[in-house]
Design a protein around this motif. Structure first.
Motif, PDB file in Angstrom:
ATOM      1  N   TYR A 293       0.850  -1.192   0.000  1.00  0.00           N
ATOM      2  CA  TYR A 293       0.000   0.000   0.000  1.00  0.00           C
ATOM      3  C   TYR A 293       0.886   1.242   0.000  1.00  0.00           C
ATOM      4  N   ASP A 295       0.719   5.164   1.608  1.00  0.00           N
ATOM      5  CA  ASP A 295       0.018   6.132   2.451  1.00  0.00           C
ATOM      6  C   ASP A 295       0.163   7.523   1.853  1.00  0.00           C
ATOM      7  N   GLU A 299      -4.572   8.679   3.586  1.00  0.00           N
ATOM      8  CA  GLU A 299      -5.350   7.668   2.875  1.00  0.00           C
ATOM      9  C   GLU A 299      -4.443   6.529   2.435  1.00  0.00           C
ATOM     10  N   ARG A 300      -4.860   5.310   2.661  1.00  0.00           N
ATOM     11  CA  ARG A 300      -4.078   4.138   2.274  1.00  0.00           C
ATOM     12  C   ARG A 300      -4.514   3.690   0.882  1.00  0.00           C
ATOM     13  N   GLU A 302      -4.122   1.225  -2.311  1.00  0.00           N
ATOM     14  CA  GLU A 302      -3.648  -0.103  -2.728  1.00  0.00           C
ATOM     15  C   GLU A 302      -3.374  -0.060  -4.226  1.00  0.00           C
ATOM     16  N   PRO A 331       5.077  -1.467   3.053  1.00  0.00           N
ATOM     17  CA  PRO A 331       4.497  -0.388   2.239  1.00  0.00           C
ATOM     18  C   PRO A 331       5.345  -0.078   1.010  1.00  0.00           C
TER      19      PRO A 331
END
Length: 381
Positions: A293, A295, A299-300, A302, A331
């Protein structure tokens, strides 16, 4: 015994605690301390002062760590508590015969591949992936740096003969020292490293197959002085080709860690890497999902989808008949590439300590998970 002779004996004993950083043995055990001479200095008061000359023979002329060794010897002499000692270090190199005898003795201790000897305590983690571009080498570099920062004696072999990248990720631009046919791995950020890229140069293509490829791995294991590391990581080439099979055959006690990204195109082929365990006996320890993901302002995102790591975990668990966990989801962070390409693993700060960052915490958690799991049983060699 005169005071001067007592000081010489005491200094020799203190030098037995000075460790050659490449060979991992004391300079006295290695025969580097040829002579110690203490000569009294006349002083106006009643204090005891001595000039102490230490004659040191290094293994090779121009030894890259000679200053480190000299500094340690200076410290051992000048910190002597019972008199004021002024150190003088005279450095030369061993004769060819003396060096030959030393190397032969060290080689005799190892008897070829030291990692398959009964009783070996080294944990070996082979970092594998089904395809390129999933960040396998970046994960290897940062995991190795994390182990070292946590206090483990750590080594890493760049077993990706065609696409070697560990030297760049660790900022290594030097070749290993050749000690009469025995190589000293290059140490960077606390990790002992060896890579074909240190010899061939990053601009040359390597086209090795089959027996020659396996021999390259055997040489990295048996012709390099590793000094019994706690952890050895191998950065494998992508896929299930010759090197993956060679690792499983040469290092039956290796534990495989599968790297994937979330999208199906990566996770489907990642499963094949784990299925090597069905062809040759090896242990699959778990799955790492990289680039899970991003960041962005709370907001994350994908970016590459989701669920790939869990799919690989479930499919390997079913196929191998044992629990293959999803160990961590890492991440997507530009700093991993930017800092890594500058020659420092992103989990470390400029002083070589673990950063106070979520990324470093994730890698520390991964390292602790791997090391706490029981070591697989090793068959007698």
């Amino acid at each position: 015994m005169s005071e001067a002779r007592q000081i010489e004996a005491a200094i020799y004993e203190r030098l037995s605690k000075v460790i050659d950083p490449e060979l991992g043995r004391s300079v006295t055990d290695l025969g580097m301390i040829v002579a110690i001479n203490a000569d009294a200095i006349e002083t106006k008061d009643a204090s005891q002062s001595y000039d102490v000359t230490v004659h040191v023979e290094l293994t090779v002329e121009g030894c890259p760590l000679s200053q480190t060794i000299t500094n340690q010897i200076n410290g051992a002499v000048s910190s002597y508590p019972d008199a004021t000692l002024i150190p003088h270090i005279e450095v030369s190199s061993m004769s060819k015969d003396k060096l030959t005898n030393l190397v032969e003795g060290l080689k005799a201790e190892r008897k070829h591949n030291p990692f398959t000897k009964p009783g070996s305590k080294t944990r070996i983690f082979a970092i594998a992936s089904g395809k390129g571009g999933v960040g396998k080498s970046s994960v290897t570099a940062n995991l190795a740096a994390t182990f070292a920062a946590l206090g483990y004696k750590t080594a890493a072999i760049d077993a990706d003969i065609y696409g070697f990248s560990l030297p760049k990720l660790f900022g290594v631009h030097t070749q290993p020292t050749n000690l009469n046919g025995m190589l000293m791995p290059v140490t960077a950020w606390g990790v002992k490293l060896i890579s074909i890229g240190m010899f061939a140069g990053a601009d040359r293509a390597i086209l090795w197959r089959g027996p020659r490829l396996q021999r390259s791995l055997e040489q990295f294991l048996s012709d390099v002085w590793w000094d019994n590391p706690d952890v050895l990581l191998l950065d494998l080439a992508p896929g299930t080709g010759d090197m993956a099979i060679s690792v499983a055959q040469t290092l039956p006690n290796a534990e495989m860690v599968i790297i994937t990204t979330p999208q199906p195109s990566a996770s489907d082929v990642a499963v094949r890497s784990g299925l090597v365990a069905l062809q040759v006996p090896t242990t699959v320890r778990g799955v790492v999902e990289n680039m899970s993901y991003f960041d962005h302002r709370g907001e994350r995102l994908e970016i590459f989808g989701h669920g790939g790591g869990q799919r690989v975990s479930e499919q390997l668990t079913h196929a191998l008949g044992t629990e293959i966990p999803l160990l961590v989801q890492l991440p997507l962070q530009p700093e991993i590439r930017e800092v890594g390409e500058a020659g420092r693993p992103a989990v470390l700060d400029a002083d070589g300590a673990l950063c106070d960052s979520p990324l470093a915490a994730s890698f520390a958690n991964l390292a602790r998970q791997l090391i706490k799991q029981p070591q697989p049983m090793q068959s007698a060699q």
